[in-house]
Design a protein around this motif. Structure first.
Motif, PDB file in Angstrom:
ATOM      1  N   SER A  91       0.652  -1.118   0.091  1.00  0.00           N
ATOM      2  CA  SER A  91       0.155  -0.034  -0.062  1.00  0.00           C
ATOM      3  C   SER A  91       0.832   1.209  -0.093  1.00  0.00           C
ATOM      4  O   SER A  91       0.525   2.306  -0.691  1.00  0.00           O
TER       5      SER A  91
ATOM      6  N   GLU B  43      -4.046  -5.290   7.563  1.00  0.00           N
ATOM      7  CA  GLU B  43      -4.672  -6.560   6.520  1.00  0.00           C
ATOM      8  C   GLU B  43      -4.297  -7.662   7.364  1.00  0.00           C
ATOM      9  O   GLU B  43      -5.197  -8.616   7.565  1.00  0.00           O
ATOM     10  N   GLU B  44      -3.104  -7.769   7.800  1.00  0.00           N
ATOM     11  CA  GLU B  44      -2.550  -9.128   8.324  1.00  0.00           C
ATOM     12  C   GLU B  44      -3.071  -9.304   9.809  1.00  0.00           C
ATOM     13  O   GLU B  44      -3.680 -10.363   9.937  1.00  0.00           O
TER      14      GLU B  44
ATOM     15  N   LEU C  85      -7.758  -8.625  -0.908  1.00  0.00           N
ATOM     16  CA  LEU C  85      -8.724  -7.601  -1.028  1.00  0.00           C
ATOM     17  C   LEU C  85      -9.567  -7.479  -2.386  1.00  0.00           C
ATOM     18  O   LEU C  85      -8.833  -7.904  -3.241  1.00  0.00           O
TER      19      LEU C  85
ATOM     20  N   ARG D 226     -11.415  -0.452  -1.561  1.00  0.00           N
ATOM     21  CA  ARG D 226     -10.947  -1.667  -1.341  1.00  0.00           C
ATOM     22  C   ARG D 226     -11.277  -1.961   0.096  1.00  0.00           C
ATOM     23  O   ARG D 226     -11.549  -1.364   1.030  1.00  0.00           O
ATOM     24  N   TYR D 227     -11.655  -3.573   0.109  1.00  0.00           N
ATOM     25  CA  TYR D 227     -12.250  -4.177   1.372  1.00  0.00           C
ATOM     26  C   TYR D 227     -11.561  -5.509   1.518  1.00  0.00           C
ATOM     27  O   TYR D 227     -11.261  -6.255   0.348  1.00  0.00           O
ATOM     28  N   LEU D 228     -11.539  -6.223   2.600  1.00  0.00           N
ATOM     29  CA  LEU D 228     -11.250  -7.699   2.686  1.00  0.00           C
ATOM     30  C   LEU D 228     -12.264  -8.512   2.263  1.00  0.00           C
ATOM     31  O   LEU D 228     -13.412  -8.513   2.864  1.00  0.00           O
TER      32      LEU D 228
END
Length: 153
Positions: A43, A57-58, A94, A102-104
């Protein structure tokens, strides 16, 4: 029930408005754990990100995996199965929603469980994982599709 975390970032001597500031920060938890955090290098490129730190995210994927594992262990113990080891190589992807944000979107849990004595059959293992997923508060908190690919090690 309330859960707390303190997230701290300090500018130091960075200019900031040029957008070339470090994204490295610290997560502090009530039990005393301190975890280095950062944006993902995908990112925000290095050196503005810290590849050795945990990115959001992790952390989200780890939270989903950890919650699932804790419920799985509780349910396996209740069912009389003796778990020796549980390893999950979880991953997430994502995507973009219709608004372009953006999203998971997808999380894959890939737990490999080692048992002492007789291990459950695959259908019983799958049922335990299904029940763990149903109980996991974190899984109910996201809109990502979560798949579980469980095996016995």
């Amino acid at each position: 029930m309330t859960y707390d975390a303190t997230i701290e970032w300090t500018r130091g001597d960075q200019a900031f408005v040029d957008n070339k500031y470090s994204r490295a920060h610290v997560w502090r938890f009530d039990g005393g754990a301190v975890v280095p955090g950062s944006s993902a290098p995908a990112s925000v490129p290095l050196p503005l990100s810290d590849a050795s730190a945990v990115d959001p995210e992790e952390a989200m994927i780890a939270s989903l995996s950890s919650c699932h594992m804790l419920w799985f262990l509780a349910l396996a113990a209740k069912a009389g199965w003796v778990v020796d080891r549980y390893v999950d190589a979880a991953s997430g992807e994502l995507d973009r929603n219709p608004e372009g944000r953006r999203y998971l979107a997808r999380v894959a849990l890939r737990p490999v469980t080692t048992f002492t004595g007789t291990a459950p059959a695959q259908d019983a293992l799958d049922a335990l994982h299904h029940a763990a997923h149903d109980h996991c508060e974190m899984a109910h908190s996201v809109r990502a599709t979560i798949t579980i690919e469980a095996t016995i090690g």
